[in-house]
Scaffold this motif. Sequence first.
Motif, PDB file in Angstrom:
ATOM      1  N   ALA A   1       3.936   7.221  -1.545  1.00  0.00           N
ATOM      2  CA  ALA A   1       4.227   6.510  -2.800  1.00  0.00           C
ATOM      3  C   ALA A   1       4.170   4.924  -2.394  1.00  0.00           C
ATOM      4  O   ALA A   1       4.038   4.575  -1.372  1.00  0.00           O
ATOM      5  CB  ALA A   1       5.679   6.840  -3.004  1.00  0.00           C
ATOM      6  N   THR A   2       4.126   4.079  -3.494  1.00  0.00           N
ATOM      7  CA  THR A   2       3.975   2.828  -3.560  1.00  0.00           C
ATOM      8  C   THR A   2       5.117   2.205  -4.218  1.00  0.00           C
ATOM      9  O   THR A   2       5.494   2.656  -5.232  1.00  0.00           O
ATOM     10  CB  THR A   2       2.883   2.118  -4.061  1.00  0.00           C
ATOM     11  OG1 THR A   2       2.723   0.661  -3.463  1.00  0.00           O
ATOM     12  CG2 THR A   2       2.575   2.443  -5.523  1.00  0.00           C
ATOM     13  N   ILE A   3       5.546   0.810  -4.127  1.00  0.00           N
ATOM     14  CA  ILE A   3       6.881   0.405  -4.867  1.00  0.00           C
ATOM     15  C   ILE A   3       6.144  -0.150  -6.234  1.00  0.00           C
ATOM     16  O   ILE A   3       5.095  -0.615  -6.426  1.00  0.00           O
ATOM     17  CB  ILE A   3       7.263  -0.948  -3.873  1.00  0.00           C
ATOM     18  CG1 ILE A   3       8.556  -1.081  -4.755  1.00  0.00           C
ATOM     19  CG2 ILE A   3       6.581  -2.039  -4.038  1.00  0.00           C
ATOM     20  CD1 ILE A   3       9.662  -0.029  -4.433  1.00  0.00           C
ATOM     21  N   THR A   4       7.084  -0.128  -7.002  1.00  0.00           N
ATOM     22  CA  THR A   4       6.489  -0.460  -8.497  1.00  0.00           C
ATOM     23  C   THR A   4       7.543  -1.746  -8.952  1.00  0.00           C
ATOM     24  O   THR A   4       8.740  -1.734  -8.615  1.00  0.00           O
ATOM     25  CB  THR A   4       6.635   0.464  -9.813  1.00  0.00           C
ATOM     26  OG1 THR A   4       6.342  -0.051 -10.942  1.00  0.00           O
ATOM     27  CG2 THR A   4       7.964   1.114  -9.547  1.00  0.00           C
ATOM     28  N   MET A   5       7.306  -2.592  -9.588  1.00  0.00           N
ATOM     29  CA  MET A   5       7.999  -3.861 -10.116  1.00  0.00           C
ATOM     30  C   MET A   5       8.812  -3.376 -11.313  1.00  0.00           C
ATOM     31  O   MET A   5       9.832  -4.114 -11.545  1.00  0.00           O
ATOM     32  CB  MET A   5       7.078  -4.995 -10.328  1.00  0.00           C
ATOM     33  CG  MET A   5       6.385  -5.558  -9.301  1.00  0.00           C
ATOM     34  SD  MET A   5       7.229  -5.868  -7.754  1.00  0.00           S
ATOM     35  CE  MET A   5       8.214  -6.981  -8.442  1.00  0.00           C
ATOM     36  N   ARG A   6       8.584  -2.317 -11.798  1.00  0.00           N
ATOM     37  CA  ARG A   6       9.471  -1.801 -13.118  1.00  0.00           C
ATOM     38  C   ARG A   6      10.024  -0.675 -12.741  1.00  0.00           C
ATOM     39  O   ARG A   6       9.652   0.278 -11.984  1.00  0.00           O
ATOM     40  CB  ARG A   6       8.373  -1.465 -14.221  1.00  0.00           C
ATOM     41  CG  ARG A   6       7.551  -2.588 -14.645  1.00  0.00           C
ATOM     42  CD  ARG A   6       6.749  -2.088 -16.041  1.00  0.00           C
ATOM     43  NE  ARG A   6       7.848  -1.800 -16.913  1.00  0.00           N
ATOM     44  CZ  ARG A   6       7.228  -1.207 -18.066  1.00  0.00           C
ATOM     45  NH1 ARG A   6       6.076  -1.188 -18.311  1.00  0.00           N
ATOM     46  NH2 ARG A   6       8.147  -1.133 -19.197  1.00  0.00           N
TER      47      ARG A   6
ATOM     48  N   SER B   1       0.888  -1.162   0.040  1.00  0.00           N
ATOM     49  CA  SER B   1       0.009  -0.051  -0.137  1.00  0.00           C
ATOM     50  C   SER B   1       0.752   1.257  -0.156  1.00  0.00           C
ATOM     51  O   SER B   1       1.976   1.407   0.398  1.00  0.00           O
ATOM     52  CB  SER B   1      -1.045  -0.074   1.181  1.00  0.00           C
ATOM     53  OG  SER B   1      -0.134  -0.197   2.451  1.00  0.00           O
ATOM     54  N   ALA B   2       0.227   2.359  -0.345  1.00  0.00           N
ATOM     55  CA  ALA B   2       1.056   3.850  -0.523  1.00  0.00           C
ATOM     56  C   ALA B   2       1.152   4.184   0.986  1.00  0.00           C
ATOM     57  O   ALA B   2       0.510   3.851   1.694  1.00  0.00           O
ATOM     58  CB  ALA B   2       0.239   4.684  -1.142  1.00  0.00           C
ATOM     59  N   ARG B   3       2.526   4.423   1.138  1.00  0.00           N
ATOM     60  CA  ARG B   3       3.167   4.924   2.346  1.00  0.00           C
ATOM     61  C   ARG B   3       3.887   6.315   2.239  1.00  0.00           C
ATOM     62  O   ARG B   3       4.358   6.490   1.193  1.00  0.00           O
ATOM     63  CB  ARG B   3       3.676   4.121   3.071  1.00  0.00           C
ATOM     64  CG  ARG B   3       2.981   2.837   3.421  1.00  0.00           C
ATOM     65  CD  ARG B   3       2.148   2.824   4.683  1.00  0.00           C
ATOM     66  NE  ARG B   3       2.783   2.940   6.021  1.00  0.00           N
ATOM     67  CZ  ARG B   3       3.173   2.048   6.856  1.00  0.00           C
ATOM     68  NH1 ARG B   3       2.907   0.549   6.410  1.00  0.00           N
ATOM     69  NH2 ARG B   3       3.908   2.276   7.798  1.00  0.00           N
ATOM     70  N   GLU B   4       3.989   7.016   3.254  1.00  0.00           N
ATOM     71  CA  GLU B   4       5.049   8.097   3.224  1.00  0.00           C
ATOM     72  C   GLU B   4       6.257   7.565   3.698  1.00  0.00           C
ATOM     73  O   GLU B   4       6.414   7.113   4.889  1.00  0.00           O
ATOM     74  CB  GLU B   4       4.702   9.207   4.076  1.00  0.00           C
ATOM     75  CG  GLU B   4       3.280   9.972   3.693  1.00  0.00           C
ATOM     76  CD  GLU B   4       3.045  11.424   4.313  1.00  0.00           C
ATOM     77  OE1 GLU B   4       4.022  11.958   4.849  1.00  0.00           O
ATOM     78  OE2 GLU B   4       1.764  11.810   4.333  1.00  0.00           O
ATOM     79  N   TYR B   5       7.264   7.483   2.819  1.00  0.00           N
ATOM     80  CA  TYR B   5       8.371   7.075   3.120  1.00  0.00           C
ATOM     81  C   TYR B   5       9.485   7.969   4.149  1.00  0.00           C
ATOM     82  O   TYR B   5       9.725   9.086   3.289  1.00  0.00           O
ATOM     83  CB  TYR B   5       9.159   6.459   2.049  1.00  0.00           C
ATOM     84  CG  TYR B   5       8.623   5.176   1.469  1.00  0.00           C
ATOM     85  CD1 TYR B   5       9.110   3.859   2.181  1.00  0.00           C
ATOM     86  CD2 TYR B   5       7.411   5.035   0.881  1.00  0.00           C
ATOM     87  CE1 TYR B   5       8.513   2.644   1.664  1.00  0.00           C
ATOM     88  CE2 TYR B   5       6.867   3.842   0.425  1.00  0.00           C
ATOM     89  CZ  TYR B   5       7.304   2.647   0.852  1.00  0.00           C
ATOM     90  OH  TYR B   5       6.794   1.621   0.749  1.00  0.00           O
ATOM     91  N   VAL B   6       9.916   7.755   5.283  1.00  0.00           N
ATOM     92  CA  VAL B   6      10.814   8.558   5.915  1.00  0.00           C
ATOM     93  C   VAL B   6      12.347   7.916   6.189  1.00  0.00           C
ATOM     94  O   VAL B   6      12.303   6.521   6.735  1.00  0.00           O
ATOM     95  CB  VAL B   6      10.244   8.978   7.120  1.00  0.00           C
ATOM     96  CG1 VAL B   6      11.201   9.630   8.122  1.00  0.00           C
ATOM     97  CG2 VAL B   6       8.814   9.980   6.953  1.00  0.00           C
TER      98      VAL B   6
ATOM     99  N   LEU C   1      10.037   3.726  -6.335  1.00  0.00           N
ATOM    100  CA  LEU C   1       8.634   4.137  -5.729  1.00  0.00           C
ATOM    101  C   LEU C   1       7.998   4.817  -6.840  1.00  0.00           C
ATOM    102  O   LEU C   1       8.717   5.677  -7.653  1.00  0.00           O
ATOM    103  CB  LEU C   1       8.999   4.997  -4.626  1.00  0.00           C
ATOM    104  CG  LEU C   1       9.483   4.239  -3.228  1.00  0.00           C
ATOM    105  CD1 LEU C   1      10.045   5.222  -2.331  1.00  0.00           C
ATOM    106  CD2 LEU C   1       8.434   3.296  -2.815  1.00  0.00           C
ATOM    107  N   THR C   2       6.670   4.855  -6.907  1.00  0.00           N
ATOM    108  CA  THR C   2       5.996   5.666  -7.757  1.00  0.00           C
ATOM    109  C   THR C   2       4.718   6.143  -7.368  1.00  0.00           C
ATOM    110  O   THR C   2       4.039   5.463  -6.187  1.00  0.00           O
ATOM    111  CB  THR C   2       5.594   4.584  -9.148  1.00  0.00           C
ATOM    112  OG1 THR C   2       4.958   5.370 -10.014  1.00  0.00           O
ATOM    113  CG2 THR C   2       4.504   3.544  -8.667  1.00  0.00           C
ATOM    114  N   SER C   3       4.182   7.261  -7.831  1.00  0.00           N
ATOM    115  CA  SER C   3       3.061   7.778  -7.221  1.00  0.00           C
ATOM    116  C   SER C   3       2.680   8.969  -8.378  1.00  0.00           C
ATOM    117  O   SER C   3       3.528   9.518  -8.890  1.00  0.00           O
ATOM    118  CB  SER C   3       3.308   8.443  -5.886  1.00  0.00           C
ATOM    119  OG  SER C   3       2.213   9.214  -5.395  1.00  0.00           O
TER     120      SER C   3
END
Length: 207
Positions: free
Chosen positions: A194-199, A38-43, A186-188
């Motif tokens: 943001a959330t992780i993308t496989m590409r 799921s989308a998170r705020e990365y710190v 990461l993508t958003s």
Amino acid sequence: MNLINRFANNNESFRMLHTEPILSETISEKIISWLPNSAREYVIVCIGTDRSTGDALGPLVGSYFQEMRPRHMTVYGTLHDPVHATNLTESIVKINETHRNPFIIAIDACLGKNTSIGHIITGTGPLKPGAALNKPLPEVGDVHITGVVNIGGFMEYSILQNTRLSIVVDMAKQIAAILDHIDQRLTSNETIPATITMRKRKRKNMV
């Protein structure tokens, strides 16, 4: 500040020598496998102080990574604005007030066996800063990255003060590269959350 890290036995961990050519790609992919769907705020919380050579690993990572202009990650702890023992609790409160449900990657230096010097270690679960010195500091991080900068077990403060700057700088650059690789994955539609993308997303040239 975090001299000898103590982690829970059920946490997963992975380590590589910082001179390995494929280190940044390998460790970043390992960390990516631990990130939430799921989308998170990365710190990024880089712990340490510029007043001790060995303990400057965290602030150096923060400064190097900040210069890379991360798009989806917020950095706390740089050479000019470090996060250390006296302000760690305050920093965690600020992070939780500023970011909604943050996913925290904690960075710190540690001391270990002679054969472990130069290794970068990543794992799930929080760092426990000051555990070896019985300091009442809060745990921090959903995932952690540590760099073994010198040998531990005795006269830790003196050992940190006399750690070679060259190995600390080299390890800091490698950890910053790991974080940069993750940021590119990461993508958003917005920068955060943001959330992780496989590409893998290609980074645009920054001026």
